[in-house]
Scaffold this active site. Sequence first.
Site, PDB file in Angstrom:
ATOM      1  N   SER A  36       3.197  -2.241  10.307  1.00 17.82           N
ATOM      2  CA  SER A  36       4.636  -2.344  10.572  1.00 17.82           C
ATOM      3  C   SER A  36       5.196  -3.727  10.247  1.00 17.82           C
ATOM      4  O   SER A  36       6.135  -4.192  10.895  1.00 17.82           O
ATOM      5  CB  SER A  36       4.955  -1.953  12.015  1.00 17.82           C
ATOM      6  OG  SER A  36       4.576  -0.600  12.263  1.00 17.82           O
TER       7      SER A  36
ATOM      8  N   GLY B  20       2.264   2.216  10.813  1.00 12.82           N
ATOM      9  CA  GLY B  20       3.207   3.325  10.718  1.00 12.82           C
ATOM     10  C   GLY B  20       3.874   3.679  12.028  1.00 12.82           C
ATOM     11  O   GLY B  20       4.520   4.720  12.152  1.00 12.82           O
TER      12      GLY B  20
ATOM     13  N   ASN C  29       0.877  -1.170   0.000  1.00 12.16           N
ATOM     14  CA  ASN C  29       0.000   0.000   0.000  1.00 12.16           C
ATOM     15  C   ASN C  29       0.913   1.219   0.000  1.00 12.16           C
ATOM     16  O   ASN C  29       1.481   1.574   1.022  1.00 12.16           O
ATOM     17  CB  ASN C  29      -0.898  -0.020   1.247  1.00 12.16           C
ATOM     18  CG  ASN C  29      -1.740   1.252   1.349  1.00 12.16           C
ATOM     19  OD1 ASN C  29      -1.764   2.072   0.432  1.00 12.16           O
ATOM     20  ND2 ASN C  29      -2.430   1.420   2.473  1.00 12.16           N
ATOM     21  N   TRP C  30       1.067   1.796  -1.172  1.00 17.88           N
ATOM     22  CA  TRP C  30       2.009   2.919  -1.300  1.00 17.88           C
ATOM     23  C   TRP C  30       1.469   4.205  -0.683  1.00 17.88           C
ATOM     24  O   TRP C  30       2.198   5.195  -0.590  1.00 17.88           O
ATOM     25  CB  TRP C  30       2.337   3.155  -2.786  1.00 17.88           C
ATOM     26  CG  TRP C  30       3.153   2.066  -3.420  1.00 17.88           C
ATOM     27  CD1 TRP C  30       3.493   0.854  -2.874  1.00 17.88           C
ATOM     28  CD2 TRP C  30       3.746   2.100  -4.723  1.00 17.88           C
ATOM     29  NE1 TRP C  30       4.255   0.140  -3.770  1.00 17.88           N
ATOM     30  CE2 TRP C  30       4.428   0.874  -4.915  1.00 17.88           C
ATOM     31  CE3 TRP C  30       3.762   3.046  -5.750  1.00 17.88           C
ATOM     32  CZ2 TRP C  30       5.123   0.579  -6.093  1.00 17.88           C
ATOM     33  CZ3 TRP C  30       4.447   2.742  -6.924  1.00 17.88           C
ATOM     34  CH2 TRP C  30       5.126   1.522  -7.087  1.00 17.88           C
ATOM     35  N   LYS C  31       0.180   4.219  -0.342  1.00 18.67           N
ATOM     36  CA  LYS C  31      -0.454   5.421   0.235  1.00 18.67           C
ATOM     37  C   LYS C  31      -0.208   6.616  -0.692  1.00 18.67           C
ATOM     38  O   LYS C  31      -0.185   6.455  -1.908  1.00 18.67           O
ATOM     39  CB  LYS C  31       0.016   5.638   1.681  1.00 18.67           C
ATOM     40  CG  LYS C  31      -0.145   4.344   2.507  1.00 18.67           C
ATOM     41  CD  LYS C  31       0.014   4.521   3.983  1.00 18.67           C
ATOM     42  CE  LYS C  31      -0.186   3.165   4.678  1.00 18.67           C
ATOM     43  NZ  LYS C  31      -0.130   3.255   6.138  1.00 18.67           N
TER      44      LYS C  31
ATOM     45  N   GLU D 260      -6.889   4.700   7.628  1.00 18.26           N
ATOM     46  CA  GLU D 260      -6.651   6.131   7.365  1.00 18.26           C
ATOM     47  C   GLU D 260      -7.872   6.753   6.696  1.00 18.26           C
ATOM     48  O   GLU D 260      -8.179   7.933   6.913  1.00 18.26           O
ATOM     49  CB  GLU D 260      -5.382   6.296   6.516  1.00 18.26           C
ATOM     50  CG  GLU D 260      -4.122   6.053   7.356  1.00 18.26           C
ATOM     51  CD  GLU D 260      -2.947   5.462   6.598  1.00 18.26           C
ATOM     52  OE1 GLU D 260      -2.935   5.517   5.361  1.00 18.26           O
ATOM     53  OE2 GLU D 260      -2.039   4.929   7.263  1.00 18.26           O
TER      54      GLU D 260
ATOM     55  N   GLU E  83      -5.600  -5.085  10.139  1.00 17.58           N
ATOM     56  CA  GLU E  83      -4.601  -4.060  10.434  1.00 17.58           C
ATOM     57  C   GLU E  83      -4.950  -3.365  11.753  1.00 17.58           C
ATOM     58  O   GLU E  83      -5.768  -2.445  11.770  1.00 17.58           O
ATOM     59  CB  GLU E  83      -4.573  -3.012   9.315  1.00 17.58           C
ATOM     60  CG  GLU E  83      -4.189  -3.566   7.961  1.00 17.58           C
ATOM     61  CD  GLU E  83      -3.578  -2.490   7.068  1.00 17.58           C
ATOM     62  OE1 GLU E  83      -2.498  -2.734   6.523  1.00 17.58           O
ATOM     63  OE2 GLU E  83      -4.167  -1.393   6.930  1.00 17.58           O
TER      64      GLU E  83
ATOM     65  N   HIS F 141      -9.492   1.295   4.495  1.00 15.94           N
ATOM     66  CA  HIS F 141      -8.250   1.427   5.259  1.00 15.94           C
ATOM     67  C   HIS F 141      -8.500   2.346   6.457  1.00 15.94           C
ATOM     68  O   HIS F 141      -9.288   3.284   6.375  1.00 15.94           O
ATOM     69  CB  HIS F 141      -7.144   2.008   4.368  1.00 15.94           C
ATOM     70  CG  HIS F 141      -5.793   1.937   5.011  1.00 15.94           C
ATOM     71  ND1 HIS F 141      -5.372   2.878   5.917  1.00 15.94           N
ATOM     72  CD2 HIS F 141      -4.800   1.022   4.913  1.00 15.94           C
ATOM     73  CE1 HIS F 141      -4.166   2.535   6.342  1.00 15.94           C
ATOM     74  NE2 HIS F 141      -3.789   1.423   5.744  1.00 15.94           N
TER      75      HIS F 141
ATOM     76  N   GLY G 296       5.052   1.229   4.727  1.00 17.05           N
ATOM     77  CA  GLY G 296       6.406   1.766   4.614  1.00 17.05           C
ATOM     78  C   GLY G 296       7.398   0.851   3.922  1.00 17.05           C
ATOM     79  O   GLY G 296       8.146   1.277   3.022  1.00 17.05           O
TER      80      GLY G 296
HETATM   81  P1  13P Z   1       2.951   0.323   7.672  1.00 16.75           P
HETATM   82  O1  13P Z   1       3.453  -0.972   7.088  1.00 16.75           O
HETATM   83  O2  13P Z   1       3.704   1.517   7.227  1.00 16.75           O
HETATM   84  O3  13P Z   1       2.784   0.215   9.157  1.00 16.75           O
HETATM   85  O4  13P Z   1       1.467   0.519   7.085  1.00 16.75           O
HETATM   86  C1  13P Z   1       0.584  -0.537   7.125  1.00 16.75           C
HETATM   87  C2  13P Z   1      -0.601  -0.183   6.330  1.00 16.75           C
HETATM   88  O5  13P Z   1      -1.332   0.724   6.652  1.00 16.75           O
HETATM   89  C3  13P Z   1      -0.859  -0.947   5.107  1.00 16.75           C
HETATM   90  O6  13P Z   1      -2.114  -0.676   4.596  1.00 16.75           O
END
Ligand code: 13P
Length: 255
Positions: free
Chosen positions: A216, A176, A13-15, A100, A170, A98, A238
């Site tokens: 993470s 993150g 997930n590159w966000k 976020e 998640e 997600h 990440g």
């Molecule tokens: P991180 O791997 O940066 O913690 O993010 C996880 C995530 O939100 C994947 O959708």
Amino acid sequence: MRKELRKAIIAGNWKMNKTRPEAATLINEIKPLMQNNGCEVVVCVPFTALVAAVEAVKDTGIRVGAQNVHFEASGAFTGEISAAMLKEIGAEYVIIGHSERRQYFGETDETVNKRTKSALSGGLIPIVCVGELLWEREANITEEVVSRQIKLAFAGIDAADAAKIVIAYEPVWAIGTGVTATNEQAQEACKLIRDRLAALYGKPVADSVTIQYGGSMNAANAAELLAKEDVDGGLIGGASLKAADFGVIIKAAAS
Ligand code: 13P
């Protein structure tokens, strides 16, 4: 024990990261790290990089996904993108709900359900995200929260469609933060999700659904997490932006 019944899927997930040229560069770095057929590899890129990503993954086996989809087919929904638009570009997966999006953009269990249905009817594979907040874990209501999210996300979806959905567990406190769920916490929650699916659709469907862990996950901890019986893959933030780290995770899932 039942892992052979389902596909291992590692999705990045590159966000909100990577322009078109940057996306092509990262995909070109991932290409040589692909493991033949061991697991499915997906990159979920920003809308603006979808075309470049689809172009870059040609003949590699890497799949492309989006990070959201609207629930209506077309119309007056400024700023939104439909399932048909994503499909036409060549996206095959889409992340839905997600944390976020739930946290910053008002996503609810109801909109997650509607988006999941629109993805399915548009021929996309939804990656539906669920997971508890820190206070919810501390209050010992993780089971209640995740069960509710699953029940509402799958409302009105029949068994044939349910079997096509990928779920990402998640825990929000692990996203993150560098704080990963323990292997046992990840297994416990993924097993809970599979039990909920079994209650809704029966064991064969539940056993066939890929359940990912996200939060993470990185090159150092992926193998242990992925070894757990009900952890069938990862949704990686990440670490998916660094080809070498993503490659280690792909390798861990493929073996
Ligand atoms: P991180 O791997 O940066 O913690 O993010 C996880 C995530 O939100 C994947 O959708």
